[in-house]
Design a protein around this motif. Structure first.
Motif, PDB file in Angstrom:
ATOM      1  N   LYS B  58       1.018  -0.983  -0.118  1.00  0.00           N
ATOM      2  CA  LYS B  58       0.047   0.043  -0.176  1.00  0.00           C
ATOM      3  C   LYS B  58       0.829   1.124   0.090  1.00  0.00           C
ATOM      4  O   LYS B  58       2.031   1.237   0.588  1.00  0.00           O
ATOM      5  N   MET B  59       0.603   2.255  -0.736  1.00  0.00           N
ATOM      6  CA  MET B  59       1.160   3.483  -0.908  1.00  0.00           C
ATOM      7  C   MET B  59       0.505   4.483  -0.091  1.00  0.00           C
ATOM      8  O   MET B  59      -0.693   4.770  -0.065  1.00  0.00           O
ATOM      9  N   GLU B  60       1.064   4.852   1.032  1.00  0.00           N
ATOM     10  CA  GLU B  60       0.482   6.001   1.792  1.00  0.00           C
ATOM     11  C   GLU B  60       1.214   7.202   1.642  1.00  0.00           C
ATOM     12  O   GLU B  60       2.379   7.229   1.563  1.00  0.00           O
ATOM     13  N   LEU B  61       0.590   8.518   1.830  1.00  0.00           N
ATOM     14  CA  LEU B  61       1.155   9.949   1.864  1.00  0.00           C
ATOM     15  C   LEU B  61       1.475  10.150   3.275  1.00  0.00           C
ATOM     16  O   LEU B  61       0.907   9.703   4.361  1.00  0.00           O
ATOM     17  N   GLY B  62       2.701  10.711   3.473  1.00  0.00           N
ATOM     18  CA  GLY B  62       2.950  10.972   4.751  1.00  0.00           C
ATOM     19  C   GLY B  62       4.042  12.265   4.862  1.00  0.00           C
ATOM     20  O   GLY B  62       4.384  12.908   3.449  1.00  0.00           O
ATOM     21  N   LYS B  63       4.464  12.541   5.917  1.00  0.00           N
ATOM     22  CA  LYS B  63       5.630  13.739   6.109  1.00  0.00           C
ATOM     23  C   LYS B  63       6.968  12.827   6.016  1.00  0.00           C
ATOM     24  O   LYS B  63       7.104  11.953   6.925  1.00  0.00           O
ATOM     25  N   PRO B  64       7.811  13.588   5.332  1.00  0.00           N
ATOM     26  CA  PRO B  64       9.288  12.891   5.454  1.00  0.00           C
ATOM     27  C   PRO B  64       9.732  13.040   7.120  1.00  0.00           C
ATOM     28  O   PRO B  64       9.393  14.010   7.572  1.00  0.00           O
ATOM     29  N   MET B 160       1.916   3.171  -8.742  1.00  0.00           N
ATOM     30  CA  MET B 160       1.673   4.151  -8.129  1.00  0.00           C
ATOM     31  C   MET B 160       0.251   4.733  -8.121  1.00  0.00           C
ATOM     32  O   MET B 160      -0.539   4.706  -9.305  1.00  0.00           O
ATOM     33  N   PRO B 161      -0.498   4.864  -7.094  1.00  0.00           N
ATOM     34  CA  PRO B 161      -1.750   5.430  -7.135  1.00  0.00           C
ATOM     35  C   PRO B 161      -1.722   6.920  -7.705  1.00  0.00           C
ATOM     36  O   PRO B 161      -0.976   7.567  -7.707  1.00  0.00           O
ATOM     37  N   LYS B 162      -3.055   7.181  -8.281  1.00  0.00           N
ATOM     38  CA  LYS B 162      -3.197   8.616  -8.752  1.00  0.00           C
ATOM     39  C   LYS B 162      -3.191   9.757  -7.427  1.00  0.00           C
ATOM     40  O   LYS B 162      -3.854   9.247  -6.597  1.00  0.00           O
ATOM     41  N   LEU B 163      -2.668  10.629  -7.955  1.00  0.00           N
ATOM     42  CA  LEU B 163      -2.678  11.861  -6.499  1.00  0.00           C
ATOM     43  C   LEU B 163      -3.353  12.905  -7.301  1.00  0.00           C
ATOM     44  O   LEU B 163      -3.143  13.430  -8.160  1.00  0.00           O
ATOM     45  N   ASN B 164      -4.692  13.388  -6.318  1.00  0.00           N
ATOM     46  CA  ASN B 164      -5.397  14.591  -6.849  1.00  0.00           C
ATOM     47  C   ASN B 164      -5.034  15.561  -5.583  1.00  0.00           C
ATOM     48  O   ASN B 164      -5.668  15.408  -4.832  1.00  0.00           O
ATOM     49  N   GLY B 165      -4.216  16.702  -5.836  1.00  0.00           N
ATOM     50  CA  GLY B 165      -3.625  17.348  -4.777  1.00  0.00           C
ATOM     51  C   GLY B 165      -3.102  16.619  -3.616  1.00  0.00           C
ATOM     52  O   GLY B 165      -2.094  16.026  -3.478  1.00  0.00           O
ATOM     53  N   ASP B 166      -3.798  16.781  -2.435  1.00  0.00           N
ATOM     54  CA  ASP B 166      -3.472  16.105  -1.437  1.00  0.00           C
ATOM     55  C   ASP B 166      -4.141  14.845  -1.054  1.00  0.00           C
ATOM     56  O   ASP B 166      -3.949  14.232  -0.071  1.00  0.00           O
TER      57      ASP B 166
END
Lengths: 235, 264
Positions: B58-64, B160-166
């Motif tokens: 799973k690909m998740e958005l996070g903070k580095p 990679m999943p699609k990214l719509n803004g955030d």
């Protein structure tokens, strides 16, 4: 009644394609896989074996213990955090109640039969797929049962009664009613019934009828899978 | 105990209970991609003999992380499901599960397989985290190699999943794979009755006195190691194990290449 044509083109009373397979986990006493549409559940049975902690033991019968779990990557959005959640605990509990009525564990006092249900990929209807897989796995384990258990989710999508809602239908912008039903197919006894949403008495009765018909179809798929395994073994 | 003595005495005589050579994996080895194609960004099922493992990405958005503001990261998790063996119990991860996950993680992370800089979206603000969840379905020995193979297969399968803004649109994957620049795989060699062998059965694992996991990249460089067991290995043994690991991971790589789409 704005929802006439289903998103995936199925008839209103049509389930998604089903695949059932017995004996998918070699280490287990019994196991099965049940897939409906893209929702796929694996169930494995261990036991009867001694139950710990001991205070849970029943001196006159064995106990059924179910463990429902979604694999972390099997959700339809974000990753599901591993480990039991409130949702998975409740589903485990109602699954036990859905399966218990067909089981006879009186020959195995103080023991437990553990049923592990894992969802590899999901598109709604996971508890029902889990119950279908689990009942086949119990049969494969040779546990004394008076019937299989079949389960299907029925409901309303934007006011239209349908069988076997997928995720897109559950999320319909005009609302959906989701009714997971489990029954013993031979005598039509209901062993699980849950409902989310707003529905009239008449629509509910209609939906329940649809569930009964769908369960008859599922029963055939389950029986066929069990027969295949055991005729194969005989050869 | 009796079983252990039997396995040891067999090994001393140059034999294995199932008749394999010491450097021989069980057959068949299979790799199937997309076991959870609807849900996961990447997934695979692998089998080595009767050992079966499913892995998903799973690909998740996070903070580095503050010390690496221009990089994404990975996380590897192994669940030893009680489904997979009568010896596994429910509950918080056991030390075996934790070690397994960390050793699989090490090969992928330390080899520099994934270009973490390419997973950064905005330095210091936003990056991708690659989460690899690994589930043995049937545990019949050699989970280290099986989990490593499953993890790499799932990563190779990922888009990679699609990214719509955030917001991540998990329903729509792009055609873009992960920035995978090397392919790290692990081979674990066990010392049983003084002999070195690969791909142990559960009985052989229980009879082993030591083991060494070696991570190898596709250019045959070593990228990770982990010794286990309560007894020792000699220097010669370690060097021999490295040679065995390089040879065996080359074989495993062929299975990855021969992988097929998942079929029930």
């Amino acid at each position: 009644m704005s929802y006439k044509k289903r998103f995936d083109g199925r008839k209103l009373t049509e389930t998604r394609p089903m695949i059932a397979k017995i004996g998918v986990v070699k280490n287990a006493v019994g196991s099965a896989m049940f897939q409906i549409g893209k929702t796929r559940a694996i169930a494995a049975v261990y036991g009867p074996r001694e139950l710990h902690p001991k205070h849970l033991q029943n001196p006159s019968s064995g106990r059924l213990r179910c463990h429902y779990n979604m694999m972390a990557f099997s959700g339809s959005g974000d990753r599901v955090r591993p480990g039991p959640s409130r949702r998975s605990k409740e589903i485990s509990y109602v699954t036990e109640q859905a399966l218990s009525p067909v089981l006879d564990l009186s020959s195995f006092p103080k023991t437990v039969v553990d049923v592990y249900i894992e969802l590899v990929q999901t598109d709604a209807g996971t508890r029902c797929a889990g119950i279908c897989a689990a009942s086949m796995a119990l049969a494969d384990a040779g546990i004394r049962m008076k019937d299989l258990v079949t389960a299907i989710s029925v409901g309303l999508v934007a006011g239209t009664a349908v069988v076997d809602l997928d995720y897109d239908e559950e999320a319909h912008e005009e609302g959906a009613v989701d009714i997971p039903v489990a029954m013993t197919p031979r005598d039509g006894q209901i062993t699980l019934l849950q409902l989310d949403g707003d529905i009239s008495k008449e629509d509910f009765a209609k939906a329940l009828k649809l569930a009964k018909d769908a369960c008859a179809e599922i029963y055939e798929v389950q029986k066929q899978a069990l027969k295949e395994k055991y005729t194969e073994d005989k050869k | 105990m009796i079983q252990r003595k039997y396995i040891e005495s067999l090994a001393k005589a140059g034999l294995r209970a199932d008749g394999r050579a010491f450097d021989e994996y069980r057959k068949p080895i299979s790799v199937e991609y997309g076991v959870s194609a609807k849900s996961a960004e990447g997934s695979a099922r692998i089998k080595i003999g009767d050992t079966e493992v499913i892995a998903g990405v799973k690909m998740e958005l996070g903070k580095p992380y503050p010390d690496k503001p221009d990089q994404g990261s990975i996380m590897v998790n192994v669940e030893l499901l009680p489904m997979a063996s009568p010896r596994f119990e429910s509950g918080p991860p056991s030390i075996d599960a934790i070690e397994l996950a960390r050793v699989v993680d090490r090969a992928i992370r330390e080899s520099g397989s994934i270009n973490f800089k390419k997973l950064c979206i905005e330095p210091g603000e936003q990056c991708w985290t690659v989460i690899i969840d690994i589930y043995p379905i049937n545990a019949d020995g050699n989970l280290f190699d099986a989990c490593s193979l499953a993890a790499l297969a799932a990563v190779k399968d990922a888009k990679m999943p699609k990214l719509n803004g955030d917001v991540v649109d998990y329903k729509n994957k792009t055609d873009e794979g992960l920035p995978l620049e090397k392919e790290a795989l692990e081979c674990t060699v066990y010392k049983v009755g003084g002999q070195l062998l690969v791909d142990p059965t559960v009985d052989e694992e229980l009879a082993a006195t030591a083991r060494l996991t070696v991570g190898v990249t596709d250019t045959n460089h070593i990228c990770a190691m982990q010794k286990g067991g309560f007894e020792t290995l000699t220097e010669e043994e370690v060097l021999k194990i490295v040679d065995m690991a390089i040879e065996k991971t080359t074989e495993l790589r062929k299975e990855l290449k021969n992988g097929k789409p998942y079929k029930i």
